[in-house]
Write a protein that holds these residues in place. Structure first.
Motif, PDB file in Angstrom:
ATOM      1  N   VAL A 187       0.873  -1.168   0.000  1.00 53.24           N
ATOM      2  CA  VAL A 187       0.000   0.000   0.000  1.00 53.24           C
ATOM      3  C   VAL A 187       0.916   1.227   0.000  1.00 53.24           C
ATOM      4  N   THR A 188       0.756   2.066  -1.002  1.00 56.02           N
ATOM      5  CA  THR A 188       1.587   3.262  -1.160  1.00 56.02           C
ATOM      6  C   THR A 188       0.713   4.495  -0.988  1.00 56.02           C
ATOM      7  N   THR A 189       1.175   5.419  -0.151  1.00 53.90           N
ATOM      8  CA  THR A 189       0.382   6.599   0.190  1.00 53.90           C
ATOM      9  C   THR A 189       1.182   7.875  -0.026  1.00 53.90           C
ATOM     10  N   LEU A 190       0.512   8.869  -0.615  1.00 48.03           N
ATOM     11  CA  LEU A 190       1.006  10.244  -0.672  1.00 48.03           C
ATOM     12  C   LEU A 190       0.083  11.056   0.219  1.00 48.03           C
ATOM     13  N   ILE A 225       8.882  14.792  -3.010  1.00 50.16           N
ATOM     14  CA  ILE A 225       7.680  13.957  -2.908  1.00 50.16           C
ATOM     15  C   ILE A 225       7.974  12.833  -1.922  1.00 50.16           C
ATOM     16  N   ARG A 226       7.079  12.661  -0.956  1.00 48.98           N
ATOM     17  CA  ARG A 226       7.255  11.647   0.084  1.00 48.98           C
ATOM     18  C   ARG A 226       6.231  10.524  -0.117  1.00 48.98           C
ATOM     19  N   PHE A 227       6.741   9.324  -0.265  1.00 51.16           N
ATOM     20  CA  PHE A 227       5.897   8.133  -0.378  1.00 51.16           C
ATOM     21  C   PHE A 227       5.972   7.364   0.936  1.00 51.16           C
ATOM     22  N   GLU A 228       4.836   6.883   1.420  1.00 48.94           N
ATOM     23  CA  GLU A 228       4.787   6.010   2.594  1.00 48.94           C
ATOM     24  C   GLU A 228       4.312   4.637   2.135  1.00 48.94           C
ATOM     25  N   TYR A 229       4.820   3.600   2.793  1.00 50.61           N
ATOM     26  CA  TYR A 229       4.508   2.226   2.388  1.00 50.61           C
ATOM     27  C   TYR A 229       4.090   1.389   3.585  1.00 50.61           C
ATOM     28  N   GLU A 230       3.163   0.489   3.336  1.00 51.95           N
ATOM     29  CA  GLU A 230       2.804  -0.563   4.274  1.00 51.95           C
ATOM     30  C   GLU A 230       2.806  -1.850   3.467  1.00 51.95           C
ATOM     31  N   ILE A 231       3.472  -2.855   3.994  1.00 53.95           N
ATOM     32  CA  ILE A 231       3.539  -4.142   3.298  1.00 53.95           C
ATOM     33  C   ILE A 231       2.868  -5.202   4.169  1.00 53.95           C
ATOM     34  N   TYR A 232       1.894  -5.878   3.573  1.00 56.34           N
ATOM     35  CA  TYR A 232       1.101  -6.890   4.266  1.00 56.34           C
ATOM     36  C   TYR A 232       1.307  -8.256   3.622  1.00 56.34           C
ATOM     37  N   LEU A 281       3.632  -6.313   7.898  1.00 54.37           N
ATOM     38  CA  LEU A 281       4.991  -6.820   8.050  1.00 54.37           C
ATOM     39  C   LEU A 281       6.044  -5.710   8.117  1.00 54.37           C
ATOM     40  N   ASN A 282       5.778  -4.621   7.407  1.00 55.53           N
ATOM     41  CA  ASN A 282       6.804  -3.601   7.249  1.00 55.53           C
ATOM     42  C   ASN A 282       6.137  -2.259   6.955  1.00 55.53           C
ATOM     43  N   THR A 283       6.718  -1.193   7.482  1.00 54.06           N
ATOM     44  CA  THR A 283       6.326   0.154   7.100  1.00 54.06           C
ATOM     45  C   THR A 283       7.574   0.884   6.635  1.00 54.06           C
ATOM     46  N   GLY A 284       7.389   1.792   5.708  1.00 53.40           N
ATOM     47  CA  GLY A 284       8.546   2.510   5.198  1.00 53.40           C
ATOM     48  C   GLY A 284       8.165   3.832   4.594  1.00 53.40           C
ATOM     49  N   GLU A 285       9.204   4.549   4.197  1.00 53.26           N
ATOM     50  CA  GLU A 285       9.018   5.882   3.638  1.00 53.26           C
ATOM     51  C   GLU A 285      10.217   6.210   2.761  1.00 53.26           C
ATOM     52  N   THR A 286       9.948   6.836   1.635  1.00 47.55           N
ATOM     53  CA  THR A 286      11.040   7.365   0.818  1.00 47.55           C
ATOM     54  C   THR A 286      10.728   8.824   0.499  1.00 47.55           C
TER      55      THR A 286
END
Length: 135
Positions: free
Chosen positions: A77-80, A88-95, A102-107
């Protein structure tokens, strides 16, 4: 806010000796998430680069909550959360398939003029496409 989802199946070569996804692979999963997120909007990295704009990564953050395993079909799941400006900041949730986080992240990426190497605004077409999500 704009949000998208994509899936990726864990390949054997992405796992370590314990059978877990190697921690360095999450950066690749983030890339899949953001590339597909833009593609779902009708934009591609290729088209953005053809407009004369590069998007280098400035920051990459990751938090590991539980291991992903070989052959699992992961949901990214990718969120702006904010309209991009020069960055530009992308946030991630991996299920996993069971729906466990399982994992959260940001670039954080920058928009850079390909010809000058200087920071710039996002292409107007990107701004136009994203604007309705942030009203």
């Amino acid at each position: 806010m704009y949000q998208s989802e994509t899936r990726v199946r864990v390949r054997y070569g992405e796992t370590d000796q314990m059978g877990y996804v190697y921690y360095g692979m999450y950066a690749m999963y983030y890339e899949v998430g953001r590339v597909e997120s833009l593609r779902q909007l009708g934009l591609t990295y290729r088209s953005i680069e053809e407009m004369g704009v590069m998007m280098p990564v400035l920051e990459n953050k990751s938090r590991y909550l539980a291991p992903a395993l070989y052959d699992e079909n992961l949901r990214i799941v990718t969120t702006l959360r904010e309209m991009p400006k020069v960055r530009i900041r992308f946030e991630y949730e991996i299920y996993n398939e069971a729906g466990s986080l399982l994992n959260t992240g940001e670039t954080l990426l920058a928009f850079v003029n390909k010809a000058t190497g200087r920071p710039c605004r996002p292409p107007e077409v990107m701004t136009s496409i994203l604007e309705p999500f942030f009203k």
